[in-house]
Design a protein around this motif. Structure first.
Motif, PDB file in Angstrom:
ATOM      1  N   ASP A 140     -45.441 -15.210 -27.704  1.00  0.00           N
ATOM      2  CA  ASP A 140     -44.342 -14.294 -27.412  1.00  0.00           C
ATOM      3  C   ASP A 140     -44.913 -12.890 -27.250  1.00  0.00           C
ATOM      4  O   ASP A 140     -46.130 -12.711 -27.129  1.00  0.00           O
ATOM      5  CB  ASP A 140     -43.264 -14.356 -28.506  1.00  0.00           C
ATOM      6  CG  ASP A 140     -43.762 -13.868 -29.860  1.00  0.00           C
ATOM      7  OD1 ASP A 140     -44.935 -13.439 -29.951  1.00  0.00           O
ATOM      8  OD2 ASP A 140     -42.984 -13.902 -30.817  1.00  0.00           O
ATOM      9  N   PHE A 141     -44.046 -11.886 -27.238  1.00  0.00           N
ATOM     10  CA  PHE A 141     -44.520 -10.529 -26.961  1.00  0.00           C
ATOM     11  C   PHE A 141     -45.478 -10.025 -28.033  1.00  0.00           C
ATOM     12  O   PHE A 141     -46.317  -9.170 -27.782  1.00  0.00           O
ATOM     13  CB  PHE A 141     -43.330  -9.569 -26.823  1.00  0.00           C
ATOM     14  CG  PHE A 141     -42.658  -9.188 -28.106  1.00  0.00           C
ATOM     15  CD1 PHE A 141     -43.039  -8.048 -28.794  1.00  0.00           C
ATOM     16  CD2 PHE A 141     -41.637  -9.969 -28.639  1.00  0.00           C
ATOM     17  CE1 PHE A 141     -42.418  -7.687 -29.977  1.00  0.00           C
ATOM     18  CE2 PHE A 141     -41.016  -9.619 -29.807  1.00  0.00           C
ATOM     19  CZ  PHE A 141     -41.403  -8.472 -30.492  1.00  0.00           C
ATOM     20  N   ARG A 142     -45.383 -10.588 -29.263  1.00  0.00           N
ATOM     21  CA  ARG A 142     -46.279 -10.149 -30.329  1.00  0.00           C
ATOM     22  C   ARG A 142     -47.712 -10.620 -30.081  1.00  0.00           C
ATOM     23  O   ARG A 142     -48.658  -9.837 -30.198  1.00  0.00           O
ATOM     24  CB  ARG A 142     -45.774 -10.661 -31.678  1.00  0.00           C
ATOM     25  CG  ARG A 142     -44.401 -10.141 -32.071  1.00  0.00           C
ATOM     26  CD  ARG A 142     -43.937 -10.773 -33.386  1.00  0.00           C
ATOM     27  NE  ARG A 142     -42.609 -10.324 -33.754  1.00  0.00           N
ATOM     28  CZ  ARG A 142     -41.489 -10.896 -33.337  1.00  0.00           C
ATOM     29  NH1 ARG A 142     -41.545 -11.946 -32.532  1.00  0.00           N
ATOM     30  NH2 ARG A 142     -40.317 -10.430 -33.717  1.00  0.00           N
ATOM     31  N   GLN A 165     -50.083  -7.239 -16.795  1.00  0.00           N
ATOM     32  CA  GLN A 165     -49.336  -7.812 -15.672  1.00  0.00           C
ATOM     33  C   GLN A 165     -48.564  -9.055 -16.104  1.00  0.00           C
ATOM     34  O   GLN A 165     -47.402  -9.249 -15.726  1.00  0.00           O
ATOM     35  CB  GLN A 165     -50.304  -8.162 -14.539  1.00  0.00           C
ATOM     36  CG  GLN A 165     -49.634  -8.684 -13.289  1.00  0.00           C
ATOM     37  CD  GLN A 165     -48.636  -7.701 -12.706  1.00  0.00           C
ATOM     38  OE1 GLN A 165     -48.875  -6.489 -12.691  1.00  0.00           O
ATOM     39  NE2 GLN A 165     -47.483  -8.217 -12.254  1.00  0.00           N
ATOM     40  N   SER A 166     -49.210  -9.899 -16.944  1.00  0.00           N
ATOM     41  CA  SER A 166     -48.518 -11.091 -17.465  1.00  0.00           C
ATOM     42  C   SER A 166     -47.322 -10.691 -18.311  1.00  0.00           C
ATOM     43  O   SER A 166     -46.253 -11.308 -18.238  1.00  0.00           O
ATOM     44  CB  SER A 166     -49.489 -11.931 -18.293  1.00  0.00           C
ATOM     45  OG  SER A 166     -50.541 -12.430 -17.506  1.00  0.00           O
ATOM     46  N   MET A 167     -47.503  -9.645 -19.122  1.00  0.00           N
ATOM     47  CA  MET A 167     -46.410  -9.191 -19.982  1.00  0.00           C
ATOM     48  C   MET A 167     -45.251  -8.637 -19.151  1.00  0.00           C
ATOM     49  O   MET A 167     -44.077  -8.817 -19.503  1.00  0.00           O
ATOM     50  CB  MET A 167     -46.917  -8.138 -20.970  1.00  0.00           C
ATOM     51  CG  MET A 167     -47.909  -8.690 -22.001  1.00  0.00           C
ATOM     52  SD  MET A 167     -48.538  -7.436 -23.146  1.00  0.00           S
ATOM     53  CE  MET A 167     -47.082  -7.137 -24.161  1.00  0.00           C
ATOM     54  N   LYS A 168     -45.573  -7.995 -18.030  1.00  0.00           N
ATOM     55  CA  LYS A 168     -44.514  -7.493 -17.149  1.00  0.00           C
ATOM     56  C   LYS A 168     -43.725  -8.663 -16.554  1.00  0.00           C
ATOM     57  O   LYS A 168     -42.486  -8.618 -16.482  1.00  0.00           O
ATOM     58  CB  LYS A 168     -45.115  -6.641 -16.035  1.00  0.00           C
ATOM     59  CG  LYS A 168     -45.619  -5.278 -16.486  1.00  0.00           C
ATOM     60  CD  LYS A 168     -46.213  -4.510 -15.308  1.00  0.00           C
ATOM     61  CE  LYS A 168     -46.720  -3.143 -15.740  1.00  0.00           C
ATOM     62  NZ  LYS A 168     -47.339  -2.396 -14.611  1.00  0.00           N
ATOM     63  N   GLU A 169     -44.438  -9.684 -16.134  1.00  0.00           N
ATOM     64  CA  GLU A 169     -43.782 -10.849 -15.533  1.00  0.00           C
ATOM     65  C   GLU A 169     -42.907 -11.575 -16.543  1.00  0.00           C
ATOM     66  O   GLU A 169     -41.880 -12.162 -16.176  1.00  0.00           O
ATOM     67  CB  GLU A 169     -44.846 -11.791 -14.966  1.00  0.00           C
ATOM     68  CG  GLU A 169     -45.609 -11.209 -13.790  1.00  0.00           C
ATOM     69  CD  GLU A 169     -46.812 -12.046 -13.390  1.00  0.00           C
ATOM     70  OE1 GLU A 169     -47.044 -13.086 -14.053  1.00  0.00           O
ATOM     71  OE2 GLU A 169     -47.518 -11.665 -12.433  1.00  0.00           O
ATOM     72  N   LEU A 170     -43.315 -11.534 -17.816  1.00  0.00           N
ATOM     73  CA  LEU A 170     -42.544 -12.194 -18.870  1.00  0.00           C
ATOM     74  C   LEU A 170     -41.523 -11.254 -19.515  1.00  0.00           C
ATOM     75  O   LEU A 170     -40.822 -11.630 -20.456  1.00  0.00           O
ATOM     76  CB  LEU A 170     -43.498 -12.715 -19.953  1.00  0.00           C
ATOM     77  CG  LEU A 170     -44.446 -13.841 -19.510  1.00  0.00           C
ATOM     78  CD1 LEU A 170     -45.545 -14.039 -20.544  1.00  0.00           C
ATOM     79  CD2 LEU A 170     -43.659 -15.138 -19.306  1.00  0.00           C
TER      80      LEU A 170
END
Length: 502
Positions: A140-142, A165-170
């Motif tokens: 998750d985001f953590r 970039q992965s975090m932006k997509e998610l």
């Protein structure tokens, strides 16, 4: 909730938020009977073993075997304390022990902390492997945020950008994650990317935290972009949602000093001083002393020193900071007075203080004072260490008194810790001096001392066999004490690091 996962200095605020932003269910093992002896707490037992080579897993197992109660929240608290004191190996052992116990329900926050600890103990590659081995449902985001911090700490820009970039997509990017990248761009001097990210935050209406503003300010100060720095300061001051922080004005003052604008630097420090909270006085006053010294403002340095002594709990670092500030202004007599005061009032001995003053004397060629201070240490029952005598050797080398430099070098080797590093220019210069005099006996003596103290400097002696006084090849110039070498030594030994004190 995450039941089980495989085993696997930083922007700590991010990890702390990952840790606290979680379900606070207390999972407790309750004893079926009261132990015959209450003993001491688990926290106390663990902190009795500071040696990182000693595993504390048997201690945890024994605690459970004694049927004592233990909670996840208690273990989290212990991990926090261990990390605070940089006992990361023990913190990781507890984290992994928790993961191995099926009766403890762990959260994604616990896993994010474990990932961070793995990076600190075993390196980024192991942390990366740990993350990749996690099931997708557990990420998750953590955990993504913790991996981002790992890459940012290691200055792995491309990998950090890929995670971002992965975090932006998610849809995992938050203010704290943006702050990590802003800090990384600042460290890597990527001002264009920093500006682009700032614009993206504004377009997406991402809230700027105090840390966000200070990071951007620091980037502009480092880049000497004073126009942008002043625009951002004005924006912060006009924003009703921003509470101005004392450190923001310190960052601005540093920028002004770097472009030699002492007037605006002074104004910024005065504004900063008005905002210092009681809890921040110590670090703030130490910074003020250092910065006023850079301005050559002796009056302000002494004013802050008086405030520091009257308002802050006193530690050795305060004396060292004041001595450094006075040395910057070339007032070694006053620095000696501060040292004398410390020597009377000190609660614990710290070799850094006499070593600093010895460095300052050696830099100025005041070798009698440096030697006198070494003798004073001995008279008071405090042994000079290897670094002390290295400073003396360096001083004599600067003065071209090579016989005394060799004598001090020998003392440095004898007083050094096994495996510690010696200062190459001093060692090289002394060996060259002896070779030019064809004094092979003393060269062998130094070689033997190094071996006895556990130092492997075989390569130095191999180079020495090739050295010729008439040789002009650039390879041999490394033996000489260059201006760069001298500057490096002085920076290492004379300066109290300012950036590390923020």
């Amino acid at each position: 909730m995450i039941k089980k996962l495989s085993q696997s200095r930083s922007i700590s605020s991010l990890i702390r938020v990952f840790q606290t932003d979680t379900a606070r269910t207390l999972n407790t093992i309750t004893p079926t009977k009261t132990p015959s002896s209450p003993g001491i707490s688990l926290f106390s037992r663990i902190f009795k073993y500071p040696d990182p080579k000693v595993s504390i897993v048997p201690l945890l197992d024994q605690w459970v075997k004694e049927e004592r109660s233990i909670s996840v929240e208690e273990l989290r608290k212990i991990i926090r304390q261990l990390r605070k004191f940089r006992r990361v190996k023990h913190a990781l052992q507890i984290s992994q022990w928790m993961n191995d116990k099926s009766f403890l329900d762990l959260t994604s926050s616990d896993v994010a902390i474990q990932l961070d600890l793995i990076a600190k103990v075993h390196g980024v590659e192991e942390a990366e492997k740990f993350f990749n081995d996690m099931p997708i449902s557990s990420k998750d985001f953590r955990s993504y945020g913790a991996l981002l911090v790992c890459y940012a700490d290691a200055k792995l820009l491309e990998k950090a950008e890929a995670v971002m970039q992965s975090m932006k997509e998610l849809n995992y990017m938050q203010t704290l994650s943006y702050n990590v990248m802003l800090k990384l761009y600042s460290h890597c001097a990527k001002l264009d990317k920093l500006d682009s990210l700032v614009q993206e935050m504004e377009d997406l209406d991402i809230k700027f935290s105090k840390f966000t503003y200070n990071t951007i300010l620091n980037a502009y100060a480092e880049a000497l972009d004073i126009d942008q720095l002043e625009k951002l300061l004005t924006k912060m001051e006009a924003d009703p949602l921003v509470t101005m922080d004392w450190n923001a004005y310190v960052v601005a003052a540093k920028g002004y000093l770097r472009v030699r604008n002492k007037v605006k630097a002074l104004e910024s420090l005065q504004k900063s001083e008005q905002l210092v909270a009681v809890s921040s006085r110590k670090i703030a006053y130490e910074l003020y002393m250092t910065m006023y010294a850079r301005m050559g403002n002796k009056e302000e340095v002494h004013r802050i020193w008086k405030l520091y002594k009257s308002r802050c709990k006193f530690y050795n670092m305060g004396y060292l900071c004041m001595m450094s500030s006075l040395a910057k202004m070339d007032d070694l007599d006053a620095a000696q007075e501060v040292f004398d005061e410390w020597e009377v009032k000190k609660s614990t001995f710290d070799i850094q203080l006499p070593n600093f003053l010895i460095s300052a004397y050696c830099k100025k060629g005041l070798m009698e004072k440096a030697e006198s201070l070494c003798q004073r240490l001995l008279d008071n029952g405090n042994e000079p260490n290897g670094g002390t005598w290295t400073r003396v050797a360096f001083g004599y080398q600067k003065q071209k008194q090579m016989e005394k430099a060799v004598e001090a070098l020998n003392k440095s080797i004898l007083a050094s810790e096994p495996g510690s590093k010696l200062y190459f220019p001093v060692l090289d210069a002394c060996l060259i001096y002896l070779k030019e005099r064809e004094d092979l006996d003393r060269i062998e003596h130094i070689k033997r001392l190094l071996a006895e103290q556990g130092h492997d400097y075989t390569h130095v002696f191999e180079r020495l066999t090739m050295y010729s006084k008439e040789e002009t090849n650039a390879d041999f110039k490394a033996f000489e004490l260059t201006e760069g070498d001298e500057h490096t030594l002085e920076k290492d030994l004379l300066e109290v690091g300012e950036e590390g004190r923020n």
